[in-house]
Write a protein that holds these residues in place. Structure first.
Motif, mmCIF file in Angstrom:
data_model
loop_
_atom_site.group_PDB
_atom_site.id
_atom_site.type_symbol
_atom_site.label_atom_id
_atom_site.label_comp_id
_atom_site.label_asym_id
_atom_site.label_seq_id
_atom_site.Cartn_x
_atom_site.Cartn_y
_atom_site.Cartn_z
ATOM 1 N N UNK A 157 0.809 -1.215 0.000
ATOM 2 C CA UNK A 157 0.000 0.000 0.000
ATOM 3 C C UNK A 157 0.851 1.279 0.000
ATOM 4 N N UNK A 158 1.848 1.399 0.891
ATOM 5 C CA UNK A 158 2.634 2.642 0.902
ATOM 6 C C UNK A 158 3.438 2.858 -0.376
ATOM 7 N N UNK A 159 3.805 1.772 -1.059
ATOM 8 C CA UNK A 159 4.609 1.904 -2.274
ATOM 9 C C UNK A 159 3.783 2.351 -3.475
ATOM 10 N N UNK A 237 -5.383 5.201 5.509
ATOM 11 C CA UNK A 237 -4.165 4.405 5.650
ATOM 12 C C UNK A 237 -3.196 5.081 6.618
ATOM 13 N N UNK A 238 -2.711 4.337 7.592
ATOM 14 C CA UNK A 238 -1.723 4.834 8.541
ATOM 15 C C UNK A 238 -0.333 4.386 8.098
ATOM 16 N N UNK A 239 0.520 5.345 7.845
ATOM 17 C CA UNK A 239 1.877 5.016 7.416
ATOM 18 C C UNK A 239 2.744 4.643 8.603
ATOM 19 N N UNK A 240 3.712 3.800 8.348
ATOM 20 C CA UNK A 240 4.639 3.354 9.380
ATOM 21 C C UNK A 240 5.981 4.056 9.205
ATOM 22 N N UNK A 241 6.781 4.035 10.244
ATOM 23 C CA UNK A 241 8.118 4.592 10.147
ATOM 24 C C UNK A 241 8.900 3.857 9.059
ATOM 25 N N UNK A 242 9.500 4.620 8.179
ATOM 26 C CA UNK A 242 10.277 4.027 7.097
ATOM 27 C C UNK A 242 9.506 3.906 5.795
ATOM 28 N N UNK A 243 8.169 4.088 5.827
ATOM 29 C CA UNK A 243 7.397 4.069 4.581
ATOM 30 C C UNK A 243 7.759 5.287 3.745
ATOM 31 N N UNK A 244 7.698 5.180 2.417
ATOM 32 C CA UNK A 244 8.019 6.340 1.572
ATOM 33 C C UNK A 244 6.987 7.443 1.731
ATOM 34 N N UNK A 245 7.390 8.670 1.419
ATOM 35 C CA UNK A 245 6.442 9.781 1.418
ATOM 36 C C UNK A 245 5.339 9.468 0.396
ATOM 37 N N UNK A 246 4.081 9.606 0.781
ATOM 38 C CA UNK A 246 2.999 9.194 -0.118
ATOM 39 C C UNK A 246 2.771 10.131 -1.292
ATOM 40 N N UNK A 247 3.140 11.412 -1.114
ATOM 41 C CA UNK A 247 2.961 12.387 -2.196
ATOM 42 C C UNK A 247 3.871 13.574 -1.926
ATOM 43 N N UNK A 248 4.092 14.388 -2.960
ATOM 44 C CA UNK A 248 4.964 15.553 -2.827
ATOM 45 C C UNK A 248 4.328 16.571 -1.902
ATOM 46 N N UNK A 249 5.087 17.043 -0.910
ATOM 47 C CA UNK A 249 4.563 17.997 0.063
ATOM 48 C C UNK A 249 4.900 19.445 -0.319
#
Length: 283
Positions: A157-159, A237-249
């Motif tokens: 999911x995070x990828x 979706x809850x991201x975990x530590x180490x997951x990639x940034x989901x979108x450009x901030x």
């Protein structure tokens, strides 16, 4: 000509009543875009040949006052040709080509991974009489039992989320893929997320995803066409530590590609970002 402004629409649903095929979703939206009421023929994955009077074993199918049309693209083209006085779906042949490119990209980056992540729910939400067909046909398609496909999906999911940045970049700049109003490109792309909401047992997208505005507006079209009972939440979706940034901030090259250069002031922020001139010097 559609009698009483109504066209027969052969739906493909789970036991919950949710439309589940992206192609069928796109056709449902296309019919409403044209302003038609739907005479819905419900049903699942088996028995389609019988429901359509032997005309097709796949959906979508429509019947317009006795005239049957098969295949989602052919239906959209038929509606534009038969009813040119109503809002246009495709408009120009180039729109079809570009939409097919967009859809192919979405199927590779989103549908493929999510289909495996939600494989068990896809099966378990079916009508009982469809389960054997879904189990056997998807085993042939994917080469593994569904219970094996979902192993490790929490890493998938995070990828997937960063891979959708191209779509976010366009929709940061435009209200719809069709410009000021939605067209068939919007419906083909929205159909991916409508399909996901019909089978998701856990949200695949974060609460703050910038695509949420477009998705929510799309689901709300035509009196909440995408808000039918049984749909699942897409966001949470809850991201975990180490997951990639989901979108450009911040500023992104995706957004920059569609911006107009009107002089240095219009490009200064992006220039500072890519050259590092806007960064503070180390203390």
């Amino acid at each position: 000509m559609a009698k009483d402004n109504k066209i027969t629409f052969f739906d493909l649903t789970h036991e919950s009543g949710c439309t589940t095929s992206p192609f069928v979703w796109a056709t449902k939206y296309a019919l409403k875009h044209k302003g038609f009421d739907l005479d819905v023929v419900p049903g699942g994955f088996t028995g389609i040949l019988d429901r359509t009077g032997g005309r097709s074993e796949r959906l979508p199918v429509i019947c317009d006052d006795g005239e049957y049309v098969l295949d989602s693209w052919l239906i959209a083209e038929y509606l534009d040709a038969k009813y040119p006085d109503r809002p246009t779906l495709i408009g120009d042949p180039s729109v079809k080509v570009l939409t097919q490119f967009l859809e192919t990209w979405l199927w590779k980056t989103v549908v493929g991974p999510w289909a495996r992540c939600f494989a068990v729910q896809y099966r378990d939400r079916c009508f009982p009489h469809d389960i054997q067909y879904i189990t056997e046909s998807r085993l042939r398609m994917w080469g593994k039992p569904m219970e094996e496909l979902i192993v490790g999906r929490e890493d998938v999911f995070p990828k997937v989320l960063p891979e959708m940045e191209l779509l976010r970049g366009i929709l940061r700049e435009h209200k719809w893929l069709g410009g000021e109003t939605p067209n068939y490109a919007d419906y083909r792309a929205l159909a991916v997320f409508l399909w996901a909401a019909s089978i998701a047992d856990t949200p695949p997208m974060t609460e703050d995803d910038p695509l949420r505005d477009w998705i929510d507006r799309g689901f709300d079209l035509y009196g909440g066409l995408g808000r039918i009972p049984g749909m699942s939440p897409l966001f949470g979706l809850k991201l975990r530590e180490g997951d990639p940034e989901p979108f450009a901030k911040g500023p992104s090259l995706v957004a920059g590609l569609v911006k107009r250069n009107t002089g240095p002031a219009s490009t200064a922020a992006e220039t500072a970002h890519i050259t590092g001139k806007g960064e503070k010097a180390p203390a």
